[in-house]
Design a protein around this motif. Sequence first.
Motif, short mmCIF file in Angstrom:
data_model
loop_
_atom_site.label_atom_id
_atom_site.label_comp_id
_atom_site.label_asym_id
_atom_site.label_seq_id
_atom_site.Cartn_x
_atom_site.Cartn_y
_atom_site.Cartn_z
N TYR A 127 -4.27 8.82 -11.59
CA TYR A 127 -3.24 8.15 -10.80
C TYR A 127 -3.72 7.98 -9.36
N GLY A 128 -3.25 6.90 -8.75
CA GLY A 128 -3.75 6.50 -7.43
C GLY A 128 -3.69 7.57 -6.36
N PHE A 129 -2.75 8.51 -6.48
CA PHE A 129 -2.63 9.49 -5.38
C PHE A 129 -3.84 10.39 -5.26
N LYS A 130 -4.69 10.45 -6.32
CA LYS A 130 -5.92 11.23 -6.21
C LYS A 130 -6.94 10.53 -5.29
N ARG A 147 -4.26 2.47 -10.90
CA ARG A 147 -2.93 2.67 -11.52
C ARG A 147 -2.18 3.72 -10.71
N CYS A 148 -1.14 3.28 -10.01
CA CYS A 148 -0.32 4.21 -9.24
C CYS A 148 0.62 4.95 -10.17
N VAL A 149 0.93 6.18 -9.84
CA VAL A 149 1.87 7.00 -10.62
C VAL A 149 3.26 6.35 -10.64
N GLU A 150 3.52 5.45 -9.69
CA GLU A 150 4.80 4.74 -9.64
C GLU A 150 4.86 3.58 -10.64
N ASN A 157 0.81 -1.22 0.00
CA ASN A 157 0.00 0.00 0.00
C ASN A 157 0.84 1.27 0.00
N ASN A 158 0.21 2.35 -0.40
CA ASN A 158 0.75 3.69 -0.17
C ASN A 158 -0.19 4.40 0.79
N PHE A 159 0.32 4.77 1.94
CA PHE A 159 -0.45 5.53 2.93
C PHE A 159 0.61 6.16 3.83
#
Length: 335
Positions: free
Chosen positions: A247-250, A149-152, A92-94
């Motif tokens: 992208y996922g960060f949104k 889709r993550c920006v990474e 995850n990204n958090f």
Amino acid sequence: MFLIKTKKRTDIRSHEITPEGVYASRRQFMMAGIAAATTAMLGCAPEESAADDDDLKVSVDSLSYSPVRRETGNAFYTEEALTPYRDAISYNNFYEFGTGKTDPAEYAHKLTTKPWTIECTGELENDVTLDIADLIKRFPLEERIYRLRCVEAWSMVIPWVGFPLASLIKYLQPTSNAKYVSFKTAVKKSEMRGVRSFYSTIDWPYREALRMDEALHPLTFLAVGMYGNELYPQNGAPIRLVVPWKYGFKSIKSIVKIQFNRLQPDTSWNMIAPDEYGFYANVNPEVSHPRWSQAKERRLPGSLFNVNRIDTLPFNGYGDEVASLYTGMDLRKYY
Ligand SMILES: Nc1nc2c(c(=O)[nH]1)N[C@H]1C(S)=C(S)[C@@H](COP(=O)(O)O)O[C@H]1N2
Ligand SMILES: [Mo]
């Protein structure tokens, strides 16, 4: 792992059952749970994959919802293989819980999510504070199976449970001055080690925003669950945004504030590195990140022998539905 332990209802190995079987029907789900418990009692549970049981420090309940119509040409549904539940809750990204991919699964169980309220303010007929428990009763829960889709440059396919953001917006009745909607994540210093960190580059709270027409688009979703269960904290419990063509960060997690604005609001990654992360952040294989190409993505989980690299599609494959929101805009400028 041959530990014999009490199984929680949702404590099911992703590879013991097909992904669809995890949540296809309540009955099947319960049966699978019983099977998993039996396997564990016999002491022959299969070996762990992505993570061990330490990432399940809290239990989550199952939810009632109407399943997505499983037919082609339905943008709410992709037939692509689901990311195994186990991977979706352990990679995850958090950043509130650390910058490592396994930090959220390891530390987010500290997040207290009940009770939980969302403060709604700004260009509204009336400001209101909403209780999550009420929201879940007010809006019928639906399922969506979306690509993330993550920006990474990695991606997953996740079955969400929740309701359209548009339903909430209509209920809140923004004024005609509302041109943007912004969101803020909880800041709970004592529960979030990333927020306490001296090295953090994010000016907390994590914040995100959408243009009003994007927010009202039927694909834009507020998720309160995934794989038929409530969200685990690492995925943004108890409520998070899901915007599948961006992208996922949104897709901001653990929302405590929604504000309606006249002007374009600040957004976290854009504040940190404006040249790298735009306000729009629409998935676009033709516009590279300054430090890497966005033409391809790793569909997780990969393996040592197969990284599972696939082409990235414009608007993450949702172009038919959303491209018209951006007619006349130079998407290289408005990245
Ligand atoms: N509050 C908050 N929301 C967040 C993030 C974050 O660090 N903090 N990371 C974002 C990023 S970069 C991605 S890719 C997705 C990941 O969602 P998942 O961990 O449920 O797959 O959450 C997004 N939402
Ligand atoms: Mo991301």
